[in-house]
Design an enzyme around this catalytic site. Sequence first.
Site, PDB file in Angstrom:
ATOM      1  N   TYR A 141     -12.037  35.256  -4.371  1.00 26.27           N
ATOM      2  CA  TYR A 141     -11.200  34.872  -3.236  1.00 26.27           C
ATOM      3  C   TYR A 141     -11.795  33.705  -2.446  1.00 26.27           C
ATOM      4  O   TYR A 141     -11.085  33.015  -1.741  1.00 26.27           O
ATOM      5  CB  TYR A 141     -10.989  36.060  -2.282  1.00 26.27           C
ATOM      6  N   LYS A 189     -17.561  44.458 -14.441  1.00 28.63           N
ATOM      7  CA  LYS A 189     -17.088  44.125 -15.796  1.00 28.63           C
ATOM      8  C   LYS A 189     -18.289  43.489 -16.500  1.00 28.63           C
ATOM      9  O   LYS A 189     -18.255  42.333 -16.952  1.00 28.63           O
ATOM     10  CB  LYS A 189     -15.887  43.175 -15.672  1.00 28.63           C
ATOM     11  N   ASP A 221     -12.004  48.333 -15.940  1.00 25.43           N
ATOM     12  CA  ASP A 221     -10.791  48.743 -16.658  1.00 25.43           C
ATOM     13  C   ASP A 221     -10.777  50.250 -16.894  1.00 25.43           C
ATOM     14  O   ASP A 221      -9.760  50.918 -16.678  1.00 25.43           O
ATOM     15  CB  ASP A 221     -10.594  47.956 -17.970  1.00 25.43           C
ATOM     16  N   ASP A 245     -10.136  45.314  -4.160  1.00 32.61           N
ATOM     17  CA  ASP A 245      -8.772  45.150  -3.660  1.00 32.61           C
ATOM     18  C   ASP A 245      -7.817  45.965  -4.528  1.00 32.61           C
ATOM     19  O   ASP A 245      -7.003  46.761  -4.049  1.00 32.61           O
ATOM     20  CB  ASP A 245      -8.421  43.647  -3.704  1.00 32.61           C
ATOM     21  N   ASP A 249      -6.103  49.798  -3.615  1.00 33.89           N
ATOM     22  CA  ASP A 249      -4.637  49.902  -3.549  1.00 33.89           C
ATOM     23  C   ASP A 249      -4.145  50.975  -4.525  1.00 33.89           C
ATOM     24  O   ASP A 249      -3.257  51.756  -4.207  1.00 33.89           O
ATOM     25  CB  ASP A 249      -3.980  48.566  -3.921  1.00 33.89           C
TER      26      ASP A 249
END
Length: 367
Positions: A141, A189, A221, A245, A249
């Site tokens: 970001y 990851k 994942d 994020d 959510d």
Amino acid sequence: MKLNLAILAGDGIGPEVTREAIGILKAVAEFGSHDFRFTEALIGGIAILAEGTPLPQATIEIALAADAVFLGAVGDDKFNALSPDKRPEAGLLRIRQELGGFANLRPCLAFAPLADNSPLKPEGIKDVDILFVRELLGGLYFGQPRSWDKKTGEAVNTMRYSKTEVERVARIAFELAGKRKGKLTQVDKANVLECSQLWRATVDELAPQYPGVTVEHQLVDSMAIHLMNRPRDFDVVLTENLFGDILSDESGVISGSLGMLPSATLGGKVNLYEPVHGSAPDIAGQGKANPLGAILTAAMVLRHSAGLEAEAQAVEAAVASVLDAVHRTGDIARGSRSAIVSTEQMGKLVHEALAQALDRQHAMHAV
Ligand code: NAD
């Protein structure tokens, strides 16, 4: 207790849910004779319309002068054609940078009365209590370079982390895990990304300093699946900005609605508090927004910025008791078993339950 709060209600349902959360803070202040002051300032689409920028300088100054900042939500479809740095969301990223908080705490609780609202099996989510610690100031970001060259058709975003950035947020996660169930799940990851390998190595290096905390690593994942299949196995989940994020959510599925999730961002000059949800343009202005995520965010203000733990618990107890009754906003309704209430009515119900919870606490202390 004195508390100077900057209120950045923002766009869409932001002002609607913020009004109810502030009402709860005012009730706590009145009950305990605390001196809470509220200063409103513009952010997001409403700031673009009024001042031509999603984060006016006056807002930055009000926020930096405050003890804590409460933000509703930003985002308005009418600005979708603007480049990312001019859109309402740019105001959110910039205020986070200005305040400097890097540890975004996102609790995910399974509220028993909402078990039916989740597509997951009630026995699978019973008593889930996860605390996501999302790094908020680094990663994709914010990483430079970033660009979208429309001529060549190439776009670039950069995931960049320093060891110091990982270490400071990891320490907060270790400390919180030590006060909870003592389990830290670090998500990355690392099979593909060097940044993730840095995260893993840094967390492993810190682990011996926190002997009461067990560390495990998960790939993002598979974590997305574990979170749905076995959420009760997790306590504190530490991860970088983008993964945090998305995963937090996703955890809205466990809590029954995105409208139930609060957050607090610590570690900077001024703490920033915001419900996890966005401006929800599809329901804005209709009194349909669930204010409970914002109200639970107000509880986090009481806990982390006002040092009023008992009052924070009273607000959480008030939310829990309201959920035990039949009144629900549409997002957490249970068909004919629920009486649908508006944002304002839900705020009023929590207000009434809070008065009772505070009275009970008061009576206990008087004994
Ligand atoms: P969103 O969170 O606004 O809405 C997703 C869905 O959840 C919608 O169907 C919405 O009606 C519902 N919902 C969200 N909050 C709710 C609540 N309190 N009560 C009842 N239902 C609720 O996410 P989105 O639709 O992806 O984004 C809408 C806008 O919000 C976009 O402009 C986006 O950039 C922005 N956004 C802002 C923030 C923030 O300010 N922190 C976070 C996420 C998205």
